[in-house]
Motif scaffolding. Structure first.
Motif, mmCIF file in Angstrom:
data_model
loop_
_atom_site.group_PDB
_atom_site.id
_atom_site.type_symbol
_atom_site.label_atom_id
_atom_site.label_comp_id
_atom_site.label_asym_id
_atom_site.label_seq_id
_atom_site.Cartn_x
_atom_site.Cartn_y
_atom_site.Cartn_z
ATOM 1 N N ILE A 25 0.868 -0.989 -0.175
ATOM 2 C CA ILE A 25 -0.006 0.075 -0.007
ATOM 3 C C ILE A 25 1.011 1.297 -0.027
ATOM 4 O O ILE A 25 1.919 1.478 0.823
ATOM 5 C CB ILE A 25 -0.842 -0.011 1.252
ATOM 6 N N ASN A 26 0.502 2.254 -0.831
ATOM 7 C CA ASN A 26 1.310 3.458 -0.943
ATOM 8 C C ASN A 26 0.914 4.206 0.333
ATOM 9 O O ASN A 26 -0.391 4.649 0.306
ATOM 10 C CB ASN A 26 0.934 4.013 -2.248
ATOM 11 N N PRO A 27 1.625 4.543 1.112
ATOM 12 C CA PRO A 27 1.167 5.590 2.324
ATOM 13 C C PRO A 27 0.465 6.738 1.961
ATOM 14 O O PRO A 27 -0.557 7.433 2.768
ATOM 15 C CB PRO A 27 2.438 6.036 3.233
ATOM 16 N N ASP A 28 0.682 7.188 0.722
ATOM 17 C CA ASP A 28 -0.267 8.390 0.083
ATOM 18 C C ASP A 28 -1.457 8.001 -0.097
ATOM 19 O O ASP A 28 -2.420 8.896 0.026
ATOM 20 C CB ASP A 28 0.334 8.918 -1.308
ATOM 21 N N ASP A 29 -2.014 6.693 -0.141
ATOM 22 C CA ASP A 29 -3.377 6.285 -0.071
ATOM 23 C C ASP A 29 -3.821 5.918 1.245
ATOM 24 O O ASP A 29 -5.263 5.230 1.324
ATOM 25 C CB ASP A 29 -3.485 4.934 -1.167
ATOM 26 N N ILE A 30 -3.269 6.243 2.141
ATOM 27 C CA ILE A 30 -3.834 6.133 3.574
ATOM 28 C C ILE A 30 -4.052 7.247 4.240
ATOM 29 O O ILE A 30 -3.302 8.264 4.342
ATOM 30 C CB ILE A 30 -2.847 5.265 4.397
ATOM 31 N N ILE A 31 -5.328 7.556 5.061
ATOM 32 C CA ILE A 31 -5.483 8.768 5.813
ATOM 33 C C ILE A 31 -5.529 7.810 7.327
ATOM 34 O O ILE A 31 -6.565 7.460 7.463
ATOM 35 C CB ILE A 31 -6.667 9.310 5.250
ATOM 36 N N MET A 32 -4.949 8.424 8.192
ATOM 37 C CA MET A 32 -4.810 7.905 9.417
ATOM 38 C C MET A 32 -5.554 8.879 10.258
ATOM 39 O O MET A 32 -5.480 10.144 10.294
ATOM 40 C CB MET A 32 -3.520 7.811 10.269
ATOM 41 N N VAL A 33 -6.642 8.297 11.292
ATOM 42 C CA VAL A 33 -7.212 9.248 12.148
ATOM 43 C C VAL A 33 -7.414 8.568 13.395
ATOM 44 O O VAL A 33 -7.339 7.275 13.932
ATOM 45 C CB VAL A 33 -8.759 9.356 11.415
ATOM 46 N N THR A 34 -7.206 9.609 14.554
ATOM 47 C CA THR A 34 -7.002 8.953 15.808
ATOM 48 C C THR A 34 -7.504 10.064 16.907
ATOM 49 O O THR A 34 -8.186 11.164 16.437
ATOM 50 C CB THR A 34 -5.423 8.504 16.142
#
Ligand SMILES: Cc1ncc(C[n+]2csc(CCOP(=O)(O)OP(=O)(O)O)c2C)c(N)n1
Ligand code: SF4
Ligand code: SF4
Ligand code: SF4
Ligand SMILES: [Mg+2]
Lengths: 81, 274
Positions: free
Chosen positions: B40-49
């Motif tokens: 997975i390209n980290p650019d395609d991840i949105i982390m929410v916390t």
């Protein structure tokens, strides 16, 4: 079958390690030992004293909370599940 | 030799602030393996916390676009993100206090809607960051800083609750079960609807020390010795099983995904006014 060409190398990043001993305790063939070495933050880091006993199971690499262990496999070693 | 996975992290702030032997670091480690193995390209991840020690796993350590929100509100923010950016992997990693306590309502309603979020709840049975106060997942009778004579309440079985609320993928593993956990995290990311993994994790500082498990390894051994795979749970009965931790996959089913439904309804609306 010919002799296995596989070779496993173990690296520990001494500066990331926090000396929690989880790798020492959970490695079944007891590859790691507590060293007398203290890193710059005051933690006693482990050493892979018996690297030749390593089965390449990857448990230490996956479970280390500091991403401080790397199992470098050359050749084919099956991952234990 | 440097760990190749460090490329996913904000290395300038390592080593982590986590206490030695904390399970949060293991979750971070396995998550990096998952992203790497799934390519997975980290650019395609949105982390929410939200807020808590567990909330530090995605933020600041994992290097992707990140929303570090107020305590309990991660899923509310993540819902907005997923509606606007359904093509992204929207991944929430936070604690039991955050997701099951103050944010509990967001959690069950997101599961009910089956919105395509991936939620990793790090259950250390306590409010770790603030000093070990009782949480909605603290086992009964256990002493905590706010229940010094033992917890008088019953805990949520949080994974079962999320499954009952309608999530399309639910499993529970521990930081001891690294291979199963890695697989479950992959399955959760791959699954289309609301995907939830409860990760039972050690907090030696705020939890373990009060229950006679001072070091991280002590709680890991407890997970090893006192967990039962759900596929074998039928072999145990009554009291035997009550004291055990049931691990494994609790739900996997196909249900309409919220953002897709929303788009379909919006299209109907557009047609109606055209
Ligand atoms: C609205 C609000 N209430 C309370 C707090 C204080 N607070 C910070 S972290 C936390 C609990 C964290 O527990 P959990 O989510 O389980 O994370 P852990 O530290 O255990 O990983 C609390 C109550 C806060 N930051 N904001
Ligand atoms: S598990 Fe990691 S942090 Fe803990 S002692 Fe081993 S190398 Fe160090
Ligand atoms: S890979 Fe397995 S056998 Fe090798 S050092 Fe790590 S835990 Fe021990
Ligand atoms: S207080 Fe607990 S959860 Fe927080 S970093 Fe320390 S061990 Fe981990
Ligand atoms: Mg917690």
């Amino acid at each position: 079958m010919g002799k296995s060409e596989s070779k496993i190398e173990i690296y520990i990043d001494n500066e990331l390690c926090k000396g929690c001993d989880i790798c020492i305790e959970l490695c079944r063939p007891n590859v790691f030992m507590k060293s007398g070495k203290i890193n710059s933050r005051g933690y006693y880091v482990p050493v892979p004293a018996s690297m030749n006993k390593c089965t390449g199971c990857m448990i230490c690499e996956l479970i280390c909370p500091e991403l401080a262990v790397i199992i470098n496999k050359t050749g084919i070693v099956k991952e234990a599940v | 030799m440097k760990n190749n996975l460090l490329k996913y992290l904000r290395t300038e702030i390592l080593p982590t602030e986590f206490c030695a032997g904390c399970g949060c670091g293991t979750v971070l480690n396995i998550f990096c393996h998952v992203v790497d193995e799934m390519k997975i390209n980290p650019d395609d991840i949105i982390m929410v916390t939200g807020i808590g020690c567990s909330s530090w796993i995605p933020s600041p350590y994992f290097s992707a676009d990140t929303l570090h929100t107020t305590h309990g509100r991660a899923i509310a923010f993540a819902t907005g993100v997923k509606v606007m950016k359904p093509e992204k992997h929207v991944i929430v990693i936070a604690g039991d206090g955050d997701l099951a306590g103050i944010g509990g309502n967001h959690l069950i309603h997101a599961a009910r809607r089956n919105i395509g979020l991936t939620v990793f709840l790090v259950n250390n049975y306590i409010y770790g960051m603030t000093g070990g106060q009782v949480s909605p997942t603290t086992p009964s009778s256990v002493p905590t800083s706010t229940t010094p004579y033992g917890n008088s309440e019953q805990p949520f079985k949080i994974a079962e609750l999320v499954a009952a609320a309608g999530a399309s993928y639910v499993s529970r593993w521990t930081t001891y079960h690294v291979f199963h956990l890695k697989k479950a995290m992959k399955d959760a990311i791959q699954n289309k609807g609301f995907s939830f993994v409860e990760i039972c994790s050690q907090c030696p500082t705020s939890y373990g020390k009060r229950v006679g498990m001072r070091e991280g390894i002590d709680q890991l051994k407890d997970f090893r010795d006192n967990s039962i795979d759900i596929r074998k749970a039928a072999e145990y009965e009554g009291d035997d099983i009550d004291s055990k931790l049931i691990i494994g996959k609790l739900a996997e089913r196909t249900r309409p995904e919220f953002t897709e439904m929303l788009r379909k309804i919006n299209m109907k609306f557009d047609e109606a006014i055209a």
